[in-house]
Structure formats: structure tokens, C-alpha cells
Design a protein around this motif. Structure first.
Motif, short mmCIF file in Angstrom:
data_model
loop_
_atom_site.label_atom_id
_atom_site.label_comp_id
_atom_site.label_asym_id
_atom_site.label_seq_id
_atom_site.Cartn_x
_atom_site.Cartn_y
_atom_site.Cartn_z
N HIS A 1 0.84 -1.20 0.00
CA HIS A 1 0.00 0.00 0.00
C HIS A 1 0.89 1.26 0.00
O HIS A 1 1.86 1.33 0.75
N TYR B 1 0.51 4.04 1.36
CA TYR B 1 0.59 4.65 2.70
C TYR B 1 1.76 4.08 3.51
O TYR B 1 2.45 4.80 4.23
N ASP B 2 1.98 2.76 3.36
CA ASP B 2 3.07 2.11 4.09
C ASP B 2 4.43 2.62 3.61
O ASP B 2 5.32 2.91 4.41
N THR C 1 4.93 6.24 4.79
CA THR C 1 5.25 6.32 6.22
C THR C 1 6.72 5.97 6.47
O THR C 1 7.41 6.65 7.22
N LEU C 2 7.19 4.93 5.80
CA LEU C 2 8.58 4.50 6.03
C LEU C 2 9.57 5.46 5.37
O LEU C 2 10.70 5.62 5.84
N ASP D 1 8.97 8.74 5.23
CA ASP D 1 8.90 9.87 6.17
C ASP D 1 9.95 9.71 7.27
O ASP D 1 10.68 10.64 7.60
N HIS D 2 10.07 8.49 7.80
CA HIS D 2 11.03 8.26 8.88
C HIS D 2 12.48 8.29 8.40
O HIS D 2 13.40 8.34 9.19
N GLN D 3 12.66 8.29 7.08
CA GLN D 3 14.02 8.42 6.54
C GLN D 3 14.28 9.87 6.08
O GLN D 3 15.24 10.14 5.37
N THR E 1 1.40 10.47 -0.80
CA THR E 1 0.76 9.21 -1.16
C THR E 1 -0.75 9.43 -1.18
O THR E 1 -1.26 10.35 -0.55
N GLY E 2 -1.44 8.60 -1.93
CA GLY E 2 -2.89 8.70 -1.99
C GLY E 2 -3.37 8.93 -3.40
O GLY E 2 -2.65 8.63 -4.36
N HIS E 3 -4.55 9.50 -3.50
CA HIS E 3 -5.14 9.65 -4.84
C HIS E 3 -4.83 10.99 -5.49
O HIS E 3 -5.24 11.26 -6.61
N THR F 1 -5.93 2.54 -5.94
CA THR F 1 -6.55 3.50 -5.01
C THR F 1 -5.64 4.70 -4.80
O THR F 1 -6.06 5.72 -4.28
N LYS G 1 14.48 0.14 1.04
CA LYS G 1 14.42 -0.23 2.47
C LYS G 1 12.96 -0.51 2.87
O LYS G 1 12.68 -1.50 3.55
N MET H 1 11.34 -3.97 4.28
CA MET H 1 10.67 -4.07 5.58
C MET H 1 9.26 -4.63 5.45
O MET H 1 8.76 -5.30 6.35
N LEU H 2 8.61 -4.32 4.33
CA LEU H 2 7.20 -4.69 4.19
C LEU H 2 7.00 -6.06 3.54
O LEU H 2 5.88 -6.58 3.51
#
Lengths: 139, 417
Positions: free
Chosen positions: B354, B356-357, B360-361, B363-365, B371-373, B386, B411, B415-416
Motif C-alpha cells: 500500500h 501509505y506504508d 510512512t517508512l 517519512d522516517h528516513q 501518497t494517496g489519490h 486506489t 528499504k 521491511m514490508l
């Protein structure tokens, strides 16, 4: 265990992580292992729409307690859902309705509940509490 | 600021570090890591000159415009009107009263939709858009089409995210009253052939509005060259402040259209029985305008005037090429939007993961992507997804940042998985 006891347990678990990678790997693992919601409940009626990710939530009343199952299309959202369910599942309806979910902030995931993330989690929590409230009211 | 340096190969050199030094926010951190800002298509960052212009205006020049009899108000009015002339020159409009200050692209499109609709749309009439529009160029037209019983006609796109001019021609008919089309797609990067569409439309006396939100930060947009009847764009996407935007309209159209909002500034004479309206552009500027925003926008245009468009474009092309090549090497990555003519943004999905995942990951880097539509839900439906992860580049991004994006996605995928 009470809602607050479980929350403290989660906070303690997260204290072991040295960096964000470990933390998120754990959340992703939780997401992967989230017990799946019955497929029949993954419909429009159970959908909590977020701008970013979708969440499906089903609640079942068992006496004065509430049993939750849920799912999301995003893995990190699923991981957070797994924690929410661990905290609120099978708890007395009145406790769910009045719960203060402090663990989210304490483990540094408050961002995921912000308005901008719009991933359905904020509404999911509201919905969980509403179920608690509804059952409490019908006593 | 970067200077134009011709190398032996006649390539235009681009001193990106010199540019970056103009943008203070690029020296900040996100999650404790140097900020890699790859979301300029949503909103670009601001050079120090824009920040200074805003602060200096409020510190030393502020008063309401067009009404004071005192020196400070007259000076603020001069600055405000000077900003209008700067915009006129920037887009090469014929007259400065063809430049209307609005809040942004969205308001500009709503203005045209409502004023044009009120005067010209009849039941059965058609307004044409494309399948790649931002919600801001869909919903205003849906609203007015509903009001007047008109129909919204959508020009389809191919798998690459391009429209076909022949199809546009086929869809045009004597009920087509206006074509409103995005210049550069925010979700796909597609650069549409505005001039070709305008030529076809004008043969049938159909006016064309171009949504220029993504275009003005990446190259010259010349309204006389494009021959568009309306152009809408936002200051904040072209290194200016938020809350200021421009509606350009050809004089003949702006004269014809009724006012959009009523209030101060836009009137000539008001009685309880009747109001007569001010001349252009004030007819469309009800209420106290965003004076500071207009002055900030002027500073952003002055900034862009001092850099080489060719240098910027060739730099952005390199960023796009590097990102495209490297991302496609990651298993499961699919790029959404592969138009021949494409601006410097990459919208992509990773199979089974997804957006979003990934976001998010990243962002932390320290990596900011969207992300999104991307406010283009109908477009996402066409591609059967989506949402996407979108990395959009601007004149201040570096090839090293592209490498960080690619490593970050690798990365995240690891992770995912």
C-alpha cells in the motif's frame, strides 16, 4: 488485564526498540499477524473510509463485553489496529467507552492519528468507543 | 542564484547548491534526518527573498489598498498593482487588467465556472474536461453543470496517461461551450498539448481554460503563445506564498462575464435597488485582497526571472530520468503516467504494497513524498488503483536526493515484504 494494564504492557515492549526501523518492523509484524476479519464483514457497511487507507471494523456483543475484528488495506495501519484490538478487545463496554488510549502517544504513533494522515484510524477509535457506549446504554 | 554557464558540450550547467542556499527550509531536518523534499507538486518551498518580501511588507508597508488618502495606503496600492504588472509580464498577458488576484487555482476555476455558467450555460450544453483532471477542475464544473442542466464530457486517456487530439475533435460539437484542461497533470506528470487544443477549439469558437497549477514553476507559460482564454495558477506552487493565485482571462471574456462574488472594491455604485460594477480587474476582486500574498508572488517571479529556464529544465529532466531508471530497477515497481511529454514527477506503485506504508517508512528516513489519490480519484479508478506514491521534483532537488529516495523505497519494500 484492564485496558490500562495492557496499554502499559505495550509501552514497556516499545521501550526496547533502539530506532524507528525496529519499531516499524514490529508494527508490520503485528499487521501481518492480525487475525483476519470474517470476509463477509469487509463490506461498505463495515468500512471506515480514510483518505489514505481503508479500515473495516466489526463488533460483536458478548454479554457486557465487546469483541472486535478488523482489517485494513495498509500494513502499518493493520499493525496499529492489532494493538488497538489487543487493548480494547473483550473489555467491558463501559470501560471501552470511557477509555483514554494514552499508549499511542507514548509509543510515538500519535502522527498516525492526526487529521492529515486520514488513514481511518481516528474514526475507527471513535467507532470502537461508540459500540462500547451503545452497549452500555442498552443495559 | 545559479548562473547560466555554457559547457563544452553546449549543455546548460546548473549550480543546484547555489539554488539550495536560497531556500532556508532545505537546511532543516525531518525525523532527525536532512530533509529530502520531494513534494513540490503539492506545494513548493520558498526562497529567502519571498520570505523577506512578506516580512518587510508587514513591517514597513502595510495598509489597505485602493482607498486610503494617505501616503502609506498609496504606497501599498502601488506595490499591489506593481505585483499585478509583474504577473502580466511573467505570463505575457496583453493587459494588466487581464490579471485577477484570487486565492489560488481552485478559486480561479470556480470563478470562471460560476460566472461563465451563469451567462452561457443552457440545458443540454456541454463542458469538456479530461480524465486526468484534479478535483479542482472537475467539481466546479459538476456544480455548474447541475445548476444549468449542462453535461460534463470527459476526454479519455490512454495507458500512458495521454489524450488523443483526434478524440478531442470527435467529442467537440455545437453544444460544447468551454474546454477546461490541465496543462501538466499533478498525478501523472503528463504535459498536455494546450496550443493544439486551443487551435481546434477556436475554430469552433469554443474558449479554453488551462489549469496551470503545475506548469508555472517549471518553465515559461506564455498566454499569448498558448492563446488560452483563461489560465489559472497558484503562487504557492511556484515558490510564492500560499493563499494567492491568479486568474488570467482575455479582456473580451472578462468584460463579458458577470461578477463572481459581491462586496467592497468590486462596485462602482451601490443603491439598495441596483449595483453597478467596477472596471476590470476589480470587478472580480471583492473584498480586501491578499496584498502581502501578491507582493510575495512578485518576489517569487523576480526570483524565477533571474534563473535560467533552460538550465532548470535540463536539471529537472535529469532528476526525472534518474528517478525513473532507478525506481524501475526495484522489483514490483510500476510507474503510473508514462507520457512522452512529461514533467519532473514520478507517480508509482509497488505490487502488493500500500502506498501509505511506503510513504510512512520514507517519512522516517527524512523523505517527504505524497501518497494517496492526489485529488484525482476518477483518474485512479481508470488505472484500477486506489493511490500512488508521488515524488515530485523542483529546481532545488539534487541527484543525491533521488538516490536517497530510491534507497528509501528499497528499504521500505524490504521491511514490508
Amino acid at each position: 488485564m484492564s485496558i490500562d494494564e495492557i496499554q502499559n504492557e505495550i509501552v514497556d515492549e516499545f521501550a526496547f526498540f533502539d530506532d524507528w526501523t525496529e519499531k516499524y518492523e514490529y508494527i508490520i509484524d503485528l499487521g501481518k499477524n492480525l487475525p483476519l476479519i470474517d470476509e463477509q464483514y469487509k463490506d461498505e457497511d463495515h468500512l471506515i473510509r480514510g483518505c489514505q487507507s481503508k479500515v473495516w471494523l466489526h463488533a460483536e456483543r458478548q454479554d457486557q463485553q465487546v469483541h472486535f475484528t478488523a482489517d485494513s488495506d495498509a500494513m502499518i495501519t493493520r499493525g496499529i489496529i492489532a494493538m488497538l484490538i489487543r487493548v480494547l478487545n473483550d473489555q467491558p463496554a463501559s470501560d471501552i467507552a470511557s477509555s483514554d488510549l494514552f499508549f499511542i502517544e507514548k509509543i510515538g504513533l500519535r502522527d498516525h492519528l492526526s487529521q492529515t494522515r486520514s488513514n481511518g484510524l481516528t474514526n475507527m477509535i471513535k467507532q470502537m468507543k461508540m459500540y462500547g457506549l451503545a452497549i452500555e446504554a442498552s443495559k | 542564484m545559479a548562473e547560466l554557464v555554457k559547457t563544452m558540450k553546449n549543455e546548460v550547467a546548473w549550480d543546484v547548491q547555489k539554488i539550495r542556499a536560497d531556500f532556508p527550509i532545505l537546511r532543516t531536518e525531518m525525523h532527525g534526518k536532512p530533509l529530502v523534499f520531494l513534494d513540490s507538486a503539492a506545494s513548493s518551498q520558498k526562497p529567502q527573498v519571498v520570505i523577506d518580501a512578506l516580512s518587510n511588507y508587514y513591517a514597513t508597508q502595510h495598509a489597505n489598498v485602493h482607498r486610503g488618502v494617505y501616503e502609506l495606503s498609496a504606497a501599498a496600492t502601488d506595490k499591489f498593482e506593481e505585483a499585478r504588472s509583474t504577473v502580466q509580464r511573467f505570463i505575457n498577458a496583453e493587459h494588466d487588467h487581464e490579471v485577477v488576484f484570487v486565492r489560488g487555482t481552485t478559486e480561479a476555476i470556480n470563478l470562471v465556472a460560476h460566472s461563465f455558467g451563469r451567462k452561457y450555460l443552457q440545458p443540454g450544453d456541454e463542458v469538456m474536461i479530461t480524465a486526468m483532471e484534479h478535483h479542482s477542475n472537475i467539481v466546479p464544473w459538476q456544480l455548474v453543470c447541475q445548476m444549468y442542466g449542462a453535461k460534463l464530457v470527459v476526454i479519455p486517456i490512454n495507458e500512458a496517461g495521454e489524450i488523443n487530439l483526434e478524440t478531442v475533435k470527435e467529442l467537440m460539437n455545437d453544444r460544447t461551450k468551454l474546454i477546461s484542461i490541465v496543462h501538466i497533470s499533478n498525478a501523472l506528470g503528463t504535459i498536455n498539448p494546450i496550443r493544439d487544443i486551443v487551435d481546434m477549439a477556436h475554430q469552433a469558437d469554443i474558449p479554453v481554460l488551462a489549469d496551470g497549477a503545475q506548469a508555472t514553476a517549471h518553465g515559461k507559460v506564455d498566454v499569448r503563445d498558448l492563446d488560452v482564454d483563461f489560465l489559472a495558477f497558484s503562487g504557492h506552487k511556484m515558490f510564492g506564498p500560499t493563499g494567492i493565485g491568479i486568474l488570467y482571462g482575455k479582456e473580451k471574456w472578462l468584460e463579458e462575464l458577470p461578477p463572481y462574488q459581491g462586496g467592497g472594491e468590486m462596485i462602482r455604485k451601490v443603491t439598495f435597488e441596483e449595483t453597478t460594477y467596477n472596471e476590470l480587474p476589480f470587478k472580480f476582486e471583492a473584498g480586501t485582497p491578499n496584498i502581502a500574498g501578491s507582493i510575495g508572488l512578485k518576489a517569487a517571479i523576480d526570483y524565477l526571472d533571474n534563473i535560467s529556464v533552460e538550465g532548470m529544465q535540463s536539471h529537472e529532466e535529469k532528476l526525472l530520468e534518474s528517478a525513473t531508471t532507478q525506481l524501475l530497477e526495484i522489483p514490483g515497481v510500476k510507474i503510473i503516467g508514462t507520457a512522452e511529454e512529461k514533467a519532473s514527477l514520478v507517480s508509482f506503485v509497488v505490487e502488493g504494497i500500500h502506498p501509505y506504508d511506503i510513504g510512512t517508512l520514507l517519512d522516517h528516513q527524512g523523505i517527504a513524498v505524497r501518497t494517496g489519490h492526489h485529488c484525482a480519484e476518477p483518474l485512479m479508478d481508470i488505472f484500477g488503483i486506489t493511490g500512488t506514491i508521488r515524488a515530485s521534483f523542483a529546481l532545488y532537488n539534487t541527484l543525491e536526493e533521488i538516490d536517497k529516495l530510491v534507497a528509501g523505497v528499497q528499504k521500505a519494500v524490504k521491511m514490508l515484504s
